[in-house]
Design a protein around this motif. Structure first.
Motif, mmCIF file in Angstrom:
data_model
loop_
_atom_site.group_PDB
_atom_site.id
_atom_site.type_symbol
_atom_site.label_atom_id
_atom_site.label_comp_id
_atom_site.label_asym_id
_atom_site.label_seq_id
_atom_site.Cartn_x
_atom_site.Cartn_y
_atom_site.Cartn_z
ATOM 1 N N ASP A 89 0.854 -1.189 0.000
ATOM 2 C CA ASP A 89 0.000 0.000 0.000
ATOM 3 C C ASP A 89 0.889 1.238 0.000
ATOM 4 O O ASP A 89 1.752 1.391 0.863
ATOM 5 N N LEU A 90 0.667 2.143 -0.946
ATOM 6 C CA LEU A 90 1.490 3.337 -1.098
ATOM 7 C C LEU A 90 0.701 4.611 -0.829
ATOM 8 O O LEU A 90 1.118 5.705 -1.218
ATOM 9 N N SER A 91 -0.446 4.486 -0.161
ATOM 10 C CA SER A 91 -1.350 5.617 0.051
ATOM 11 C C SER A 91 -1.393 6.038 1.508
ATOM 12 O O SER A 91 -1.365 5.195 2.415
ATOM 13 N N HIS A 92 -1.509 7.332 1.727
ATOM 14 C CA HIS A 92 -1.788 7.849 3.063
ATOM 15 C C HIS A 92 -3.267 7.641 3.390
ATOM 16 O O HIS A 92 -4.127 7.678 2.501
ATOM 17 N N THR A 93 -3.571 7.421 4.648
ATOM 18 C CA THR A 93 -4.954 7.270 5.094
ATOM 19 C C THR A 93 -5.601 8.644 5.236
ATOM 20 O O THR A 93 -5.030 9.554 5.850
ATOM 21 N N ILE A 94 -6.776 8.795 4.652
ATOM 22 C CA ILE A 94 -7.522 10.052 4.770
ATOM 23 C C ILE A 94 -8.387 10.001 6.024
ATOM 24 O O ILE A 94 -9.167 9.070 6.217
ATOM 25 N N THR A 95 -8.246 11.010 6.869
ATOM 26 C CA THR A 95 -9.044 11.125 8.086
ATOM 27 C C THR A 95 -9.625 12.532 8.153
ATOM 28 O O THR A 95 -9.115 13.467 7.513
ATOM 29 N N GLU A 96 -10.670 12.678 8.913
ATOM 30 C CA GLU A 96 -11.244 14.010 9.084
ATOM 31 C C GLU A 96 -10.205 14.935 9.708
ATOM 32 O O GLU A 96 -9.534 14.579 10.673
ATOM 33 N N GLY A 97 -10.040 16.107 9.118
ATOM 34 C CA GLY A 97 -9.077 17.070 9.638
ATOM 35 C C GLY A 97 -7.672 16.924 9.089
ATOM 36 O O GLY A 97 -6.783 17.692 9.451
ATOM 37 N N LEU A 98 -7.440 15.948 8.201
ATOM 38 C CA LEU A 98 -6.101 15.722 7.659
ATOM 39 C C LEU A 98 -5.631 16.934 6.855
ATOM 40 O O LEU A 98 -6.327 17.418 5.974
ATOM 41 N N VAL A 99 -4.414 17.394 7.156
ATOM 42 C CA VAL A 99 -3.798 18.458 6.366
ATOM 43 C C VAL A 99 -2.811 17.813 5.405
ATOM 44 O O VAL A 99 -1.798 17.253 5.819
ATOM 45 N N THR A 100 -3.127 17.869 4.115
ATOM 46 C CA THR A 100 -2.239 17.320 3.099
ATOM 47 C C THR A 100 -1.295 18.394 2.585
ATOM 48 O O THR A 100 -0.081 18.213 2.566
ATOM 49 N N TYR A 101 -1.861 19.507 2.170
ATOM 50 C CA TYR A 101 -1.090 20.619 1.627
ATOM 51 C C TYR A 101 -1.501 21.874 2.398
ATOM 52 O O TYR A 101 -2.690 22.224 2.416
ATOM 53 N N PRO A 102 -0.570 22.533 3.066
ATOM 54 C CA PRO A 102 -0.928 23.706 3.880
ATOM 55 C C PRO A 102 -1.703 24.750 3.079
ATOM 56 O O PRO A 102 -1.330 25.098 1.958
ATOM 57 N N GLY A 103 -2.798 25.197 3.651
ATOM 58 C CA GLY A 103 -3.634 26.200 3.004
ATOM 59 C C GLY A 103 -4.869 25.637 2.352
ATOM 60 O O GLY A 103 -5.822 26.376 2.087
ATOM 61 N N LEU A 104 -4.875 24.322 2.077
ATOM 62 C CA LEU A 104 -6.061 23.696 1.506
ATOM 63 C C LEU A 104 -6.951 23.162 2.629
ATOM 64 O O LEU A 104 -6.447 22.697 3.659
ATOM 65 N N PRO A 105 -8.267 23.200 2.455
ATOM 66 C CA PRO A 105 -9.155 22.733 3.521
ATOM 67 C C PRO A 105 -9.003 21.242 3.788
ATOM 68 O O PRO A 105 -8.763 20.449 2.875
ATOM 69 N N ALA A 106 -9.151 20.886 5.031
ATOM 70 C CA ALA A 106 -9.076 19.484 5.436
ATOM 71 C C ALA A 106 -10.413 18.794 5.173
ATOM 72 O O ALA A 106 -11.463 19.446 5.117
ATOM 73 N N PRO A 107 -10.401 17.485 4.988
ATOM 74 C CA PRO A 107 -11.665 16.777 4.761
ATOM 75 C C PRO A 107 -12.575 16.813 5.983
ATOM 76 O O PRO A 107 -12.114 16.827 7.123
ATOM 77 N N VAL A 108 -13.880 16.818 5.699
ATOM 78 C CA VAL A 108 -14.908 16.823 6.748
ATOM 79 C C VAL A 108 -15.860 15.663 6.478
ATOM 80 O O VAL A 108 -16.367 15.514 5.362
ATOM 81 N N ILE A 109 -16.105 14.850 7.490
ATOM 82 C CA ILE A 109 -17.027 13.723 7.371
ATOM 83 C C ILE A 109 -18.237 13.994 8.246
ATOM 84 O O ILE A 109 -18.105 14.242 9.447
ATOM 85 N N THR A 110 -19.433 13.978 7.637
ATOM 86 C CA THR A 110 -20.662 14.214 8.383
ATOM 87 C C THR A 110 -21.665 13.111 8.081
ATOM 88 O O THR A 110 -21.739 12.613 6.950
ATOM 89 N N PRO A 111 -22.475 12.720 9.080
ATOM 90 C CA PRO A 111 -23.460 11.657 8.841
ATOM 91 C C PRO A 111 -24.648 12.153 8.034
ATOM 92 O O PRO A 111 -25.183 13.239 8.296
ATOM 93 N N HIS A 112 -25.023 11.376 7.039
ATOM 94 C CA HIS A 112 -26.271 11.633 6.307
ATOM 95 C C HIS A 112 -27.390 10.779 6.898
ATOM 96 O O HIS A 112 -28.500 11.255 7.101
ATOM 97 N N LEU A 113 -27.074 9.522 7.171
ATOM 98 C CA LEU A 113 -28.012 8.610 7.825
ATOM 99 C C LEU A 113 -27.225 7.821 8.856
ATOM 100 O O LEU A 113 -26.292 7.100 8.516
ATOM 101 N N THR A 114 -27.593 7.970 10.135
ATOM 102 C CA THR A 114 -26.886 7.239 11.179
ATOM 103 C C THR A 114 -27.438 5.814 11.292
ATOM 104 O O THR A 114 -28.547 5.522 10.829
ATOM 105 N N ARG A 115 -26.679 4.933 11.890
ATOM 106 C CA ARG A 115 -27.149 3.559 12.113
ATOM 107 C C ARG A 115 -28.408 3.550 12.979
ATOM 108 O O ARG A 115 -29.332 2.770 12.758
#
Length: 304
Positions: A89-115
Motif C-alpha cells: 500500500d502506497l497511500s496515506h490514510t484520509i481522516t477528518e481534519g487531515l492536512v495534506t497541503y498547507p492552506g487547503l481545507p481538510a476533509p470533513v465527514i458528516t453523517p447523512h443517515l446514522t445507524r
C-alpha cells in the motif's frame, strides 16, 4: 505424493432450462480434503458448462487413486495472497481534519443517515450508515489528470485504465540526495519507455507535520523533460509536490505543466516507496470516473 479422485453422481440444472445427469463420474482432485462445493466447481469447470444454476452431488466418495488427466485440475487453488506476489500500500490514510497541503481545507465527514436512524427503515437488527465526505481533490495521495492544469485537458472520466493499472514500474531511491532538486541524470541508468516512474525521496516521513512543507524535494525541469522524452506514462513522488513550491520558484510549475501537457499522469504524496525494489514492481493508482474534475485521491499500490 498421494493423488486423489472423486467418485459421484451429479445433477446439474441450467439457468435457461434443462439439466444434465451423470452416474459414477470420476474426477481428479488437487487434494484429498476438498468440500463437496469445491468438487462441484471443479466438475463444472472440467466439463466447461455455462449458465449453471445448481449442482447437486450424491454418493460422493473421495479415494486415493492415481490421476487420469482431468481437464483443468492441476493444483489446488491457493488461498495464500503471497502466491500472486506481495501487495504494498502506497497511500496515506484520509481522516477528518487531515492536512495534506498547507492552506487547503481538510476533509470533513458528516453523517447523512446514522445507524440509529436507519433502524426505523429496516428489519430488526439491520442497520446502515451513510456519510457525506467533503474534501478537495488534492487530499491524501492523489492523481493529477491533464484537466487539473489545462481547461481542455483530459479529465478524470477520460483517463484510460491502461495508463493507471498494473504499470511496469521503475523506482528511484534518492532519499540520500544532497540537494532538493532531482536532475535528469538520476534517471539515465534505465529504460523507462511505457513505465511508471516513482521517486522515493523519503519525505513522507514528515507527512502531517509542519516539516513536510519546508524544503521538500522536487523534480527539476530538466528531469521532467528527460522523462517525457523517454516515454514514461506516469510519474509519482512521496513529497509535498512534484514541483518546487518555494518562494524562489516564483509560482512556476514546470513539472505539472510539461507532464500533464504530454498526457503523463502525476501522483503526489505517495508513501512507503522504500519497500519497493528498483525494478520489477507493478503500480496501480485509479481515481473515480468524474467528469470535469482534474485531481482526486487514489488507493495507490504496487504488486511485487
Amino acid at each position: 505424493m498421494a493423488e486423489y479422485r472423486a467418485h459421484f453422481d451429479a445433477l446439474v440444472q441450467f439457468l435457461n432450462g434443462g439439466n444434465l445427469r451423470t452416474a459414477g463420474f470420476r474426477l481428479d482432485l488437487p487434494a484429498g480434503d476438498l468440500s463437496s462445493d469445491e468438487i462441484a466447481r471443479l466438475f463444472v469447470r472440467h466439463l466447461g458448462l455455462a449458465l449453471v444454476s445448481e449442482v447437486e452431488l450424491s454418493n460422493l466418495e473421495v479415494v486415493e487413486e492415481p490421476h487420469r488427466g482431468s481437464r483443468g485440475v492441476a493444483t489446488r487453488p491457493s488461498a495464500d495472497p503471497a502466491a500472486r506476489g506481495r501487495l504494498v500500500d502506497l497511500s496515506h490514510t484520509i481522516t477528518e481534519g487531515l492536512v495534506t497541503y498547507p492552506g487547503l481545507p481538510a476533509p470533513v465527514i458528516t453523517p447523512h443517515l446514522t445507524r440509529e436512524a436507519s433502524a426505523a427503515n429496516y428489519a430488526p437488527g439491520t442497520r446502515f450508515a451513510i456519510d457525506a465526505l467533503t474534501l478537495v481533490g488534492n487530499t491524501g495521495t492523489y492523481l493529477d489528470s491533464p484537466y487539473h492544469r489545462y481547461a481542455d485537458g483530459t479529465d478524470l472520466a477520460g483517463l484510460s485504465l491502461e495508463t493507471l493499472v498494473d504499470l511496469p514500474t521503475e523506482v528511484f531511491h534518492v532519499s540520500d540526495a544532497a540537494g532538493r532538486g532531482l536532475p535528469a541524470p538520476v534517471f539515465y541508468d534505465r529504460d523507462l519507455a511505457g513505465r511508471a516512474v516513482l521517486i522515493h525521496t523519503g519525505w513522507d516521513r514528515h507527512f502531517g507535520t509542519p516539516a513536510y512543507a519546508d524544503q521538500a524535494p522536487f523534480l527539476t525541469e530538466a528531469g521532467v523533460r528527460y522523462l517525457i522524452d523517454q516515454g514514461v506514462v506516469l510519474v509519482g513522488i512521496d513529497s509535498l509536490n512534484i514541483d518546487d513550491t518555494g518562494p524562489e520558484a516564483h509560482g512556476t510549475r514546470p513539472a505539472h505543466s510539461l507532464l500533464l501537457a504530454a498526457g503523463i499522469h502525476v501522483v503526489e504524496h505517495l508513501t512507503g516507496l522504500g519497500s519497493l525494489p528498483p525494478s520489477g514492481a507493478r503500480f496501480t493508482a485509479v481515481p473515480p470516473k468524474i467528469r470535469a474534475f482534474g485531481t482526486f485521491p487514489v488507493r495507490a499500490f504496487a504488486l511485487i
